[in-house]
Scaffold this motif. Sequence first.
Motif, PDB file in Angstrom:
ATOM      1  N   ARG A  94       0.980  -1.008   0.118  1.00 51.05           N
ATOM      2  CA  ARG A  94       0.123  -0.086  -0.020  1.00 51.05           C
ATOM      3  C   ARG A  94       0.891   1.166   0.225  1.00 51.05           C
ATOM      4  O   ARG A  94       1.936   1.224   0.494  1.00 51.05           O
ATOM      5  N   GLU A  95       0.612   2.359  -0.570  1.00 52.53           N
ATOM      6  CA  GLU A  95       0.870   3.679  -0.651  1.00 52.53           C
ATOM      7  C   GLU A  95       0.663   4.176   0.846  1.00 52.53           C
ATOM      8  O   GLU A  95      -0.200   4.146   1.656  1.00 52.53           O
ATOM      9  N   GLU A  96       2.017   4.460   1.583  1.00 55.86           N
ATOM     10  CA  GLU A  96       2.086   4.967   2.942  1.00 55.86           C
ATOM     11  C   GLU A  96       1.221   6.121   3.267  1.00 55.86           C
ATOM     12  O   GLU A  96       0.449   6.474   4.082  1.00 55.86           O
ATOM     13  N   ARG A  97       1.338   6.847   1.832  1.00 58.54           N
ATOM     14  CA  ARG A  97       0.449   8.362   2.211  1.00 58.54           C
ATOM     15  C   ARG A  97      -1.130   8.072   1.920  1.00 58.54           C
ATOM     16  O   ARG A  97      -1.700   8.814   2.776  1.00 58.54           O
ATOM     17  N   PHE A 127      13.891  -0.596   0.173  1.00 62.07           N
ATOM     18  CA  PHE A 127      12.729  -0.290  -1.045  1.00 62.07           C
ATOM     19  C   PHE A 127      11.723   0.307  -0.608  1.00 62.07           C
ATOM     20  O   PHE A 127      10.929   1.099  -1.149  1.00 62.07           O
ATOM     21  N   LEU A 128      11.043  -0.340   0.644  1.00 60.23           N
ATOM     22  CA  LEU A 128       9.821   0.221   1.233  1.00 60.23           C
ATOM     23  C   LEU A 128       9.962   1.656   1.588  1.00 60.23           C
ATOM     24  O   LEU A 128       9.186   2.513   1.318  1.00 60.23           O
ATOM     25  N   GLU A 129      11.184   1.774   2.299  1.00 64.38           N
ATOM     26  CA  GLU A 129      11.287   3.283   2.753  1.00 64.38           C
ATOM     27  C   GLU A 129      11.423   4.289   1.591  1.00 64.38           C
ATOM     28  O   GLU A 129      10.992   5.648   1.355  1.00 64.38           O
ATOM     29  N   ARG A 130      12.262   3.893   0.534  1.00 62.59           N
ATOM     30  CA  ARG A 130      12.493   4.969  -0.655  1.00 62.59           C
ATOM     31  C   ARG A 130      11.309   4.946  -1.350  1.00 62.59           C
ATOM     32  O   ARG A 130      10.903   6.299  -1.788  1.00 62.59           O
ATOM     33  N   GLU A 131      10.169   4.025  -1.304  1.00 61.59           N
ATOM     34  CA  GLU A 131       9.062   4.235  -2.222  1.00 61.59           C
ATOM     35  C   GLU A 131       7.805   4.755  -1.413  1.00 61.59           C
ATOM     36  O   GLU A 131       6.913   4.969  -1.957  1.00 61.59           O
TER      37      GLU A 131
END
Length: 272
Positions: A94-97, A127-131
């Motif tokens: 999922r998109e964090e935002r 990967f998750l943090e960057r995106e």
Amino acid sequence: MTKPATDALIPAATILLVRDGAEGIEVFMVVRHHQIDFASGALVFPGGKVDALDRAEGVRGRVDGAEGLDDWEFSMRVAAIREAFEESAVLLAREERTGRVVDAARLKALDPYRDPLNKGEIGIADFLEREGLRLAGDMLTPFAHWITPNMMPKRFDTRFYLAAAPEDHLAVHDGYESVDSVWIRPDVALREADAGTRTIIFPTRMNVAKLGYSPNVTAAIEAARGKPVVTVEPVVTKNEAGKPVLRIPAEAGYPVTEEPLEAVANVAKPKA
């Protein structure tokens, strides 16, 4: 599901990505490359070994549905999602935002990460943090747990999970570990295996058959949630006729409890 008693087992995880087709439930499967040392040439579910980076610091904080999971089970779910992304280009995240599952356009932009993740050049946490993403661990439903028989030289402790594939994600094989792919109904997969046009190893075949009990995705997920997962570690024994067989526990819920050892060891090769 229980943690194995020996460190000789290789932890692995796989996902049965499912969708509703015109004639019933379908599952996404890939054909393993002939040079892969396990199940080469066979029709399997996307999956693979747990990586040390799946347990790295920072991963747990970016996974939905991780509450209450011990580190062992947690790493299995992370590996299952990561492997599905690497092997089939389906990403349960999922998109964090916004909290929304990534859509097709976003998925296309993320595609260049598949190879570096597979090679270990980048960890899942980075990967998750960057995106700005969170793995959707809550989209996974435990389905099965198999441990390779102790007679085998390489033994895996494998968790199988069930997940509805996002509608706009185009599942495709990676061209490296897998060389072909198909959305297929369980009954068709079993029929083709019986005909010798597909190679499906025993654990995969049993789980395809188990999935085939359900007519659609909703029913399959409800059935999986309604029954405890019974660990299956096949044992070699003899049947009443004195023939060697591979036996699995009846309470695991599969259509058979034993298979002739010769049939398991000599899986039919696909016809030319």
